[in-house]
Design a protein around this motif. Structure first.
Motif, PDB file in Angstrom:
ATOM      1  N   ARG A  72     -11.943   4.876   2.321  1.00  0.00           N
ATOM      2  CA  ARG A  72     -11.350   3.709   1.666  1.00  0.00           C
ATOM      3  C   ARG A  72     -12.029   3.352   0.338  1.00  0.00           C
ATOM      4  O   ARG A  72     -11.860   2.279  -0.201  1.00  0.00           O
ATOM      5  CB  ARG A  72     -11.308   2.503   2.604  1.00  0.00           C
ATOM      6  CG  ARG A  72     -10.663   2.839   3.944  1.00  0.00           C
ATOM      7  CD  ARG A  72     -10.377   1.672   4.826  1.00  0.00           C
ATOM      8  NE  ARG A  72      -9.375   0.756   4.341  1.00  0.00           N
ATOM      9  CZ  ARG A  72      -8.052   0.942   4.373  1.00  0.00           C
ATOM     10  NH1 ARG A  72      -7.564   2.075   4.828  1.00  0.00           N
ATOM     11  NH2 ARG A  72      -7.219   0.019   3.933  1.00  0.00           N
TER      12      ARG A  72
ATOM     13  N   GLN B 204      -8.498   8.074   1.320  1.00  0.00           N
ATOM     14  CA  GLN B 204      -8.095   7.811   2.707  1.00  0.00           C
ATOM     15  C   GLN B 204      -9.305   7.866   3.640  1.00  0.00           C
ATOM     16  O   GLN B 204      -9.424   7.059   4.551  1.00  0.00           O
ATOM     17  CB  GLN B 204      -7.065   8.855   3.177  1.00  0.00           C
ATOM     18  CG  GLN B 204      -5.707   8.714   2.586  1.00  0.00           C
ATOM     19  CD  GLN B 204      -4.881   7.641   3.275  1.00  0.00           C
ATOM     20  OE1 GLN B 204      -5.382   6.777   3.987  1.00  0.00           O
ATOM     21  NE2 GLN B 204      -3.598   7.679   3.031  1.00  0.00           N
TER      22      GLN B 204
ATOM     23  N   MET C  20       0.847  -1.181   0.000  1.00  0.00           N
ATOM     24  CA  MET C  20       0.000   0.000   0.000  1.00  0.00           C
ATOM     25  C   MET C  20       0.891   1.242   0.000  1.00  0.00           C
ATOM     26  O   MET C  20       1.885   1.301   0.705  1.00  0.00           O
ATOM     27  CB  MET C  20      -0.916  -0.005   1.222  1.00  0.00           C
ATOM     28  CG  MET C  20      -1.987   1.051   1.133  1.00  0.00           C
ATOM     29  SD  MET C  20      -3.124   1.116   2.533  1.00  0.00           S
ATOM     30  CE  MET C  20      -3.725  -0.538   2.647  1.00  0.00           C
ATOM     31  N   ILE C  21       0.521   2.207  -0.814  1.00  0.00           N
ATOM     32  CA  ILE C  21       1.262   3.461  -0.932  1.00  0.00           C
ATOM     33  C   ILE C  21       0.362   4.567  -0.407  1.00  0.00           C
ATOM     34  O   ILE C  21      -0.720   4.802  -0.960  1.00  0.00           O
ATOM     35  CB  ILE C  21       1.656   3.715  -2.398  1.00  0.00           C
ATOM     36  CG1 ILE C  21       2.452   2.529  -2.942  1.00  0.00           C
ATOM     37  CG2 ILE C  21       2.433   5.007  -2.537  1.00  0.00           C
ATOM     38  CD1 ILE C  21       2.309   2.347  -4.420  1.00  0.00           C
ATOM     39  N   GLN C  22       0.784   5.227   0.660  1.00  0.00           N
ATOM     40  CA  GLN C  22      -0.032   6.225   1.340  1.00  0.00           C
ATOM     41  C   GLN C  22       0.279   7.629   0.853  1.00  0.00           C
ATOM     42  O   GLN C  22       1.435   7.997   0.702  1.00  0.00           O
ATOM     43  CB  GLN C  22       0.236   6.164   2.855  1.00  0.00           C
ATOM     44  CG  GLN C  22      -0.091   4.852   3.502  1.00  0.00           C
ATOM     45  CD  GLN C  22      -1.570   4.686   3.771  1.00  0.00           C
ATOM     46  OE1 GLN C  22      -2.344   5.624   3.763  1.00  0.00           O
ATOM     47  NE2 GLN C  22      -1.971   3.448   3.998  1.00  0.00           N
ATOM     48  N   GLY C  23      -0.772   8.407   0.649  1.00  0.00           N
ATOM     49  CA  GLY C  23      -0.647   9.821   0.339  1.00  0.00           C
ATOM     50  C   GLY C  23      -1.490  10.629   1.297  1.00  0.00           C
ATOM     51  O   GLY C  23      -2.043  10.092   2.256  1.00  0.00           O
TER      52      GLY C  23
ATOM     53  N   CYS D  96      -7.630   4.823  -4.014  1.00  0.00           N
ATOM     54  CA  CYS D  96      -8.642   4.803  -2.957  1.00  0.00           C
ATOM     55  C   CYS D  96      -8.548   6.046  -2.093  1.00  0.00           C
ATOM     56  O   CYS D  96      -7.456   6.560  -1.843  1.00  0.00           O
ATOM     57  CB  CYS D  96      -8.475   3.563  -2.085  1.00  0.00           C
ATOM     58  SG  CYS D  96      -8.564   2.010  -2.996  1.00  0.00           S
TER      59      CYS D  96
ATOM     60  N   LEU E 249       2.072   9.689  -6.449  1.00  0.00           N
ATOM     61  CA  LEU E 249       2.298   8.490  -5.631  1.00  0.00           C
ATOM     62  C   LEU E 249       2.802   7.335  -6.490  1.00  0.00           C
ATOM     63  O   LEU E 249       3.736   6.624  -6.107  1.00  0.00           O
ATOM     64  CB  LEU E 249       1.012   8.079  -4.916  1.00  0.00           C
ATOM     65  CG  LEU E 249       0.528   8.965  -3.776  1.00  0.00           C
ATOM     66  CD1 LEU E 249      -0.863   8.519  -3.315  1.00  0.00           C
ATOM     67  CD2 LEU E 249       1.507   8.943  -2.621  1.00  0.00           C
TER      68      LEU E 249
ATOM     69  N   ARG F  97      -3.269   0.709  -3.848  1.00  0.00           N
ATOM     70  CA  ARG F  97      -3.080  -0.693  -3.496  1.00  0.00           C
ATOM     71  C   ARG F  97      -3.356  -1.511  -4.752  1.00  0.00           C
ATOM     72  O   ARG F  97      -3.916  -1.006  -5.726  1.00  0.00           O
ATOM     73  CB  ARG F  97      -4.012  -1.122  -2.370  1.00  0.00           C
ATOM     74  CG  ARG F  97      -5.481  -0.957  -2.732  1.00  0.00           C
ATOM     75  CD  ARG F  97      -6.387  -1.723  -1.789  1.00  0.00           C
ATOM     76  NE  ARG F  97      -7.778  -1.452  -2.049  1.00  0.00           N
ATOM     77  CZ  ARG F  97      -8.483  -1.950  -3.081  1.00  0.00           C
ATOM     78  NH1 ARG F  97      -7.909  -2.743  -3.965  1.00  0.00           N
ATOM     79  NH2 ARG F  97      -9.764  -1.653  -3.239  1.00  0.00           N
TER      80      ARG F  97
ATOM     81  N   PHE G 146      -4.687   6.583  -1.142  1.00  0.00           N
ATOM     82  CA  PHE G 146      -3.698   5.520  -1.073  1.00  0.00           C
ATOM     83  C   PHE G 146      -3.879   4.640  -2.294  1.00  0.00           C
ATOM     84  O   PHE G 146      -4.961   4.589  -2.899  1.00  0.00           O
ATOM     85  CB  PHE G 146      -3.766   4.720   0.237  1.00  0.00           C
ATOM     86  CG  PHE G 146      -5.010   3.921   0.446  1.00  0.00           C
ATOM     87  CD1 PHE G 146      -5.111   2.597   0.015  1.00  0.00           C
ATOM     88  CD2 PHE G 146      -6.113   4.472   1.103  1.00  0.00           C
ATOM     89  CE1 PHE G 146      -6.260   1.848   0.231  1.00  0.00           C
ATOM     90  CE2 PHE G 146      -7.265   3.730   1.319  1.00  0.00           C
ATOM     91  CZ  PHE G 146      -7.337   2.416   0.883  1.00  0.00           C
TER      92      PHE G 146
END
Length: 175
Positions: free
Chosen positions: A70, A67, A1-4, A65, A111, A10, A8
């Protein structure tokens, strides 16, 4: 998972293939710049596509997605990654129209580019955009991509030929 900050990324999985996702790919407003627009696509075809991409090690197919809740709002794909030259095409769709015009496309592109350059060993990302796709053009510019060229009258769009704008970003360039 890559968070911003607001998003995010996935991996897209089979459970993502629902009525909303199916609707995006068959909505003429959403798919007007996608090659899938030329024929209706079934849920089974989408499932087959998602499954096939999951098996590939040179393609990264990610769900975009929110935050906050979701919610899956679109997809971004990197690849295939060339095994020697380390370049890859990047493409994006924000399918949830309530999310258009909010800068989420550029956030997702940033991202994904960070992931591609740091985790996937990509040196260069490129994309081809229809000249009249101003939303994507702005999103790519905001994500640090540059206009690198034009293929004149490359794409047929709504009965007329339009230019394809080539965008690119190299590892190490600031976004």
């Amino acid at each position: 998972m890559i968070q911003g900050e607001h998003l995010f990324l996935r991996q897209v999985c089979e459970t993502d293939v629902n009525d909303a996702y199916h609707g995006w790919l068959n909505d003429p407003e959403v798919n007007q710049y996608l090659e899938v627009r030329h024929a209706p696509v079934s849920k089974q075809e989408i499932l087959d596509y998602v499954s096939a991409l999951k098996e590939r090690e040179d393609v990264f197919f990610m769900a975009i997605c929110m935050q906050s809740d979701r919610r899956h709002i679109g997809n971004i794909k990197i690849g295939p990654v060339h095994p020697i030259h380390r370049f890859a095409e990047i493409s994006i769709v924000i399918g949830d129209k309530t999310c258009w015009g909010r800068g989420l496309g550029s956030q997702a592109l940033k991202l994904a580019a960070e992931f591609a350059f740091t985790m996937a060993g990509v040196h260069k990302l490129f994309a081809g955009l229809y000249e009249n796709n101003t939303g994507s053009y702005k999103a790519f510019l905001q994500a640090g991509f540059q206009k690198e060229g034009v293929f004149c009258q490359m794409r047929l769009h709504q009965g007329r030929y339009v230019d394809q704008i080539m965008m690119g970003r190299v590892k190490g360039e600031l976004s």
